[in-house]
Design an enzyme around this catalytic site. Structure first.
Site, short mmCIF file in Angstrom:
data_model
loop_
_atom_site.label_atom_id
_atom_site.label_comp_id
_atom_site.label_asym_id
_atom_site.label_seq_id
_atom_site.Cartn_x
_atom_site.Cartn_y
_atom_site.Cartn_z
CD GLU A 286 -13.29 10.89 12.90
OE1 GLU A 286 -13.14 11.06 14.13
OE2 GLU A 286 -12.93 11.73 12.06
CG HIS A 307 -41.77 14.01 -0.01
ND1 HIS A 307 -42.94 13.98 -0.74
CD2 HIS A 307 -42.14 13.92 1.29
CE1 HIS A 307 -43.97 13.91 0.09
NE2 HIS A 307 -43.51 13.87 1.33
CE LYS A 421 -6.02 15.23 9.41
NZ LYS A 421 -5.81 15.14 10.84
O1 PA5 Z 1 -12.51 12.89 16.28
C1 PA5 Z 1 -11.45 13.36 15.99
O2 PA5 Z 1 -10.44 13.19 16.68
C2 PA5 Z 1 -11.29 14.23 14.75
O3 PA5 Z 1 -12.46 14.44 14.06
C3 PA5 Z 1 -10.73 15.58 15.13
O4 PA5 Z 1 -11.61 16.19 16.02
C4 PA5 Z 1 -10.52 16.45 13.90
O5 PA5 Z 1 -9.67 15.81 12.99
C5 PA5 Z 1 -9.92 17.78 14.31
O6 PA5 Z 1 -8.70 17.58 14.95
P1 PA5 Z 1 -8.03 18.72 15.81
O7 PA5 Z 1 -8.93 19.05 16.95
O8 PA5 Z 1 -6.72 18.15 16.26
O9 PA5 Z 1 -7.83 19.90 14.89
#
Ligand code: PA5
Length: 446
Positions: A286, A307, A421
């Site tokens: 990310e 394996h 989303k």
């Molecule tokens: O790194 C990030 O920001 C995301 O992976 C969030 O943690 C994830 O989308 C969950 O978001 P939230 O904590 O707002 O539900």
């Protein structure tokens, strides 16, 4: 130091002059990070968190964990992405992937809200039947669909089975200090709340209440975890890659990426590291994967995956490099016994421990893979305990931030995650997404 980088297996892949060439980029990234002038600098809370964390909140986390341990058989932790992976990763690595099956004086812990699978959620609900349940819902935004749906279902379950008042005492909410639907709901219902600091993004949040409450409920030593991270915060400040293994790791990744190594395989010889690798994949994936750039983070557990993936690593397309996290002391060992008949031919190993055999598997593999043209970075970790793990977590977080700046991307946002989303909301008919719905449905029918 709790984590040390061994670069000996990179000899044929990276030369000193290449490290010298990227050193200015590392200096610049270090300066951007510490002067807080780089992209996403409003999300640098994690950088000083191990020393500057909120001590009052930390005590409240410990007190809540003690109560939960006393009055709970099943602790359901609801969250996704950065609000899920860190806690599970630490619990599985420190306690065990088989934690729930063990005899223990701490609750079973199940993670929900990280998928939309009805069977996965139903199974957890079934495991709650007839047992004392508490819930920790974790969401910084408070609006993420997957955990929001799971929370609605579990809240209803708890209210139905123990009544409204008791349910309120068994729901713990970890969210934004003042904003969001979840915060409003918690205030209205009087749930105990814990704070995700504004300046800490999801994937950097494991050392906040996001990770610490579930980790403490599992009986892990959160003081030692923070202590290890604090040591890393103090130790990993030197901008010279020759004196800072965290920055050396970032520099090596950058050089290998420029040479066409676009996939990094994080490898461990400990199955208990599986979820740590998932946490690492989110952290780097990310943070770096944007603007058409970034190393693809993958992972493997050896010997298991030798394996399955071993053939590709050895002889496949040369797009990979490996980063091996090697744990010196796994704190448990078994010796191979002697068989008078030696029908299986293993007596040459009798008296040897499994950790010795595992080490030889690593040595054989690292030599084979480097012979096969795959660069290997080795990160040595002295023991599988909270202090060393806290250090490793901070090491990776800082290496990720430096890597992102070296690559020229913002390591602290995740704009791409919104695309699915928006489509999902439109297809589900969420108010406000009407205009996109028809176009998406037409494409699906084609
Ligand atoms: O790194 C990030 O920001 C995301 O992976 C969030 O943690 C994830 O989308 C969950 O978001 P939230 O904590 O707002 O539900």
């Amino acid at each position: 130091m709790p984590v040390g980088l061994d670069a000996r297996y990179l000899e044929n892949f990276i030369q000193q002059h290449e490290l010298d060439a990227v050193q200015p980029l590392v200096y610049a990234a270090h300066e951007q990070l510490h002067a807080r002038t780089g992209m996403g600098s409003e999300y640098l809370g994690w950088l000083t968190l191990p020393l500057n964390y909120d001590k009052g909140e930390f005590s409240r986390i410990k007190a809540a964990a003690e109560k939960i341990k006393r009055d709970t058989d099943v602790f359901v932790v609801i969250g996704i992405g950065g609000s899920y992976l860190g806690a599970r990763a630490v619990i599985e690595f420190i306690k065990s992937p088989l934690y729930n099956l063990k005899q223990k004086d701490t609750p079973d812990i199940y993670f929900a809200g990280n998928s939309l699978s009805p069977s996965a959620l139903s199974e957890i609900l079934e495991l709650c039947e007839g047992r004392r349940v508490s819930i920790n819902v974790i969401s910084k935004s408070g609006t993420t669909t997957e955990p929001a749906i799971a929370f609605r279902i579990f809240r209803e379950y708890l209210e139905r089975t123990v009544g409204l008042d008791e349910a309120r005492k068994r729901i713990y909410v970890t969210t934004d200090r003042q904003r969001g639907t979840l915060k409003s709901l918690a205030d209205r219902e009087g749930y105990q709340t814990f704070v995700i600091p504004d300046d800490v993004g999801g994937r950097y949040s494991v050392l906040t209440a996001v990770g610490l409450l579930p980790i403490a409920v599992a009986g892990c030593d959160i003081d030692a975890l923070m202590g290890g991270a604090a040591l890393a915060q103090k130790s990993l400040l030197e901008p010279d890659v020759a004196k800072n293994d965290c920055y050396l790791y970032a520099a090596i990744r950058n050089i290998l990426y420029r040479k066409g190594r676009s996939v990094e395989l994080l490898v461990s010889y400990e199955p208990s590291f599986l979820l740590m690798a998932e946490w690492w994949k989110q952290l780097f994936g990310e943070s770096e994967g944007k603007n058409g750039k970034g190393i693809f983070p993958a992972s493997a557990i050896f010997s298991t995956d030798l394996h399955s993936l071993g053939q590709y690593i050895q002889n496949g397309t040369k797009i990979l490099f490996e980063t091996v996290v090697l744990v010196d002391d796994t704190q448990k060992d078994i010796a191979v016994g002697r068989d008078p008949q030696d029908i299986d031919g293993l007596n040459f190993l009798s008296g040897n421990t499994l950790s010795h055999v595992n080490r030889k598997a690593f040595e054989g593999t690292v030599l084979a893979h480097t012979d096969g043209g795959v660069p290997n970075v080795v990160l040595n970790m002295p023991a599988a305990d909270e202090r060393n793990l806290g250090y490793l977590i901070y090491f990776f977080e800082k290496a990720c931030a430096i890597s992102g700046y070296m690559l020229g991307v913002n390591p602290f946002d995740q704009p791409g995650v919104e695309s699915y989303k928006r489509n999902m909301f439109a297809l589900l008919g969420k108010p406000g997404f009407e205009s996109q719905r028809a176009g998406l449905e037409k494409r699906l029918k084609r």
